[in-house]
Design a protein around this motif. Sequence first.
Motif, PDB file in Angstrom:
ATOM      1  N   TYR A  82       0.835  -1.199   0.000  1.00  0.00           N
ATOM      2  CA  TYR A  82       0.000   0.000   0.000  1.00  0.00           C
ATOM      3  C   TYR A  82       0.869   1.249   0.000  1.00  0.00           C
ATOM      4  O   TYR A  82       0.548   2.232  -0.672  1.00  0.00           O
ATOM      5  CB  TYR A  82      -0.964   0.007   1.186  1.00  0.00           C
ATOM      6  N   ALA A  83       1.964   1.225   0.728  1.00  0.00           N
ATOM      7  CA  ALA A  83       2.875   2.378   0.741  1.00  0.00           C
ATOM      8  C   ALA A  83       3.416   2.635  -0.656  1.00  0.00           C
ATOM      9  O   ALA A  83       3.513   3.787  -1.103  1.00  0.00           O
ATOM     10  CB  ALA A  83       4.018   2.140   1.723  1.00  0.00           C
ATOM     11  N   GLU A  84       3.756   1.579  -1.362  1.00  0.00           N
ATOM     12  CA  GLU A  84       4.268   1.719  -2.724  1.00  0.00           C
ATOM     13  C   GLU A  84       3.182   2.210  -3.673  1.00  0.00           C
ATOM     14  O   GLU A  84       3.387   3.152  -4.436  1.00  0.00           O
ATOM     15  CB  GLU A  84       4.802   0.368  -3.192  1.00  0.00           C
ATOM     16  N   GLU A  85       2.029   1.591  -3.630  1.00  0.00           N
ATOM     17  CA  GLU A  85       0.946   1.925  -4.559  1.00  0.00           C
ATOM     18  C   GLU A  85       0.431   3.351  -4.359  1.00  0.00           C
ATOM     19  O   GLU A  85       0.126   4.056  -5.311  1.00  0.00           O
ATOM     20  CB  GLU A  85      -0.211   0.931  -4.413  1.00  0.00           C
ATOM     21  N   LEU A  86       0.348   3.778  -3.111  1.00  0.00           N
ATOM     22  CA  LEU A  86      -0.175   5.116  -2.808  1.00  0.00           C
ATOM     23  C   LEU A  86       0.928   6.145  -2.591  1.00  0.00           C
ATOM     24  O   LEU A  86       0.642   7.273  -2.197  1.00  0.00           O
ATOM     25  CB  LEU A  86      -1.087   5.054  -1.583  1.00  0.00           C
ATOM     26  N   ALA A  87       2.171   5.766  -2.851  1.00  0.00           N
ATOM     27  CA  ALA A  87       3.318   6.672  -2.729  1.00  0.00           C
ATOM     28  C   ALA A  87       3.323   7.388  -1.371  1.00  0.00           C
ATOM     29  O   ALA A  87       3.436   8.608  -1.294  1.00  0.00           O
ATOM     30  CB  ALA A  87       3.323   7.686  -3.879  1.00  0.00           C
ATOM     31  N   PHE A  88       3.224   6.588  -0.312  1.00  0.00           N
ATOM     32  CA  PHE A  88       3.243   7.167   1.031  1.00  0.00           C
ATOM     33  C   PHE A  88       4.513   7.990   1.217  1.00  0.00           C
ATOM     34  O   PHE A  88       5.579   7.636   0.711  1.00  0.00           O
ATOM     35  CB  PHE A  88       3.189   6.078   2.099  1.00  0.00           C
ATOM     36  N   PRO A  89       4.420   9.076   1.968  1.00  0.00           N
ATOM     37  CA  PRO A  89       5.596   9.930   2.190  1.00  0.00           C
ATOM     38  C   PRO A  89       6.655   9.256   3.062  1.00  0.00           C
ATOM     39  O   PRO A  89       6.401   8.230   3.700  1.00  0.00           O
ATOM     40  CB  PRO A  89       5.013  11.156   2.895  1.00  0.00           C
ATOM     41  N   ALA A  90       7.815   9.848   3.090  1.00  0.00           N
ATOM     42  CA  ALA A  90       8.952   9.289   3.825  1.00  0.00           C
ATOM     43  C   ALA A  90       8.661   9.122   5.318  1.00  0.00           C
ATOM     44  O   ALA A  90       9.254   8.260   5.962  1.00  0.00           O
ATOM     45  CB  ALA A  90      10.185  10.166   3.623  1.00  0.00           C
ATOM     46  N   TRP A  91       7.746   9.907   5.856  1.00  0.00           N
ATOM     47  CA  TRP A  91       7.466   9.804   7.287  1.00  0.00           C
ATOM     48  C   TRP A  91       6.629   8.573   7.655  1.00  0.00           C
ATOM     49  O   TRP A  91       6.415   8.289   8.833  1.00  0.00           O
ATOM     50  CB  TRP A  91       6.816  11.068   7.836  1.00  0.00           C
ATOM     51  N   PHE A  92       6.170   7.808   6.672  1.00  0.00           N
ATOM     52  CA  PHE A  92       5.414   6.591   6.950  1.00  0.00           C
ATOM     53  C   PHE A  92       6.264   5.639   7.780  1.00  0.00           C
ATOM     54  O   PHE A  92       7.392   5.326   7.431  1.00  0.00           O
ATOM     55  CB  PHE A  92       4.982   5.927   5.639  1.00  0.00           C
ATOM     56  N   ARG A  93       5.723   5.179   8.894  1.00  0.00           N
ATOM     57  CA  ARG A  93       6.478   4.385   9.861  1.00  0.00           C
ATOM     58  C   ARG A  93       6.346   2.872   9.689  1.00  0.00           C
ATOM     59  O   ARG A  93       6.847   2.113  10.513  1.00  0.00           O
ATOM     60  CB  ARG A  93       6.032   4.766  11.271  1.00  0.00           C
ATOM     61  N   HIS A  94       5.641   2.400   8.666  1.00  0.00           N
ATOM     62  CA  HIS A  94       5.426   0.968   8.456  1.00  0.00           C
ATOM     63  C   HIS A  94       4.807   0.291   9.673  1.00  0.00           C
ATOM     64  O   HIS A  94       5.184  -0.823  10.057  1.00  0.00           O
ATOM     65  CB  HIS A  94       6.718   0.266   8.022  1.00  0.00           C
ATOM     66  N   THR A  95       3.856   0.989  10.277  1.00  0.00           N
ATOM     67  CA  THR A  95       3.058   0.452  11.378  1.00  0.00           C
ATOM     68  C   THR A  95       1.595   0.653  11.006  1.00  0.00           C
ATOM     69  O   THR A  95       1.278   1.424  10.094  1.00  0.00           O
ATOM     70  CB  THR A  95       3.339   1.189  12.702  1.00  0.00           C
TER      71      THR A  95
END
Length: 175
Positions: A82-95
């Motif tokens: 989902y982070a890849e598909e939605l281009a989550f910002p760098a601050w995404f903590r993978h939690t």
Amino acid sequence: MRHDGSAGSRSSNRGRFDRPSGPATTPRLDAVLSGARNPGVYRWLSRAHPEPVRRELSAAGWTSHLLDGRALTGATEVLERYAEELAFPAWFRHTWDGFADCLADLSWVPGRGHLLLWDRYGVLARTDPKAWTLAYQTFATTAEARRAAGLPPLYLLLRGAGPVNDPEGVPIPVL
């Protein structure tokens, strides 16, 4: 002068049930694009190919994202994909909290609304029921919070074989 304040006569080609001008949509997405169904998580029984769906949504100013659930077998894969598909910002903590924060924001993804089509969602439910529960609850809660805040709507459409009830045993509505 017509009752709407404009001059001219009503075209004989328009019936009283015609839609206002704008992009044409097919019935499969009318409930989403019109707002007839609240944002949230739905089972989607359509077998429509994702590309025409993407084009239809794009023509209406919406973003769409397809996720192939065959590789989503645990929390790590769900969060990364989902982070890849939605281009989550760098601050995404993978939690899961970071996931919820990103879904609640989505300001970097332009669009009048956002639709995520999760094909084969049942793979996660079978392989990692806890991750399935957290993913489902995060989407449902975030979609409602976005609606309440007046942000562009967020829909998650679940397609393919998988649970017909949410993690609490309530039937997942069908769109």
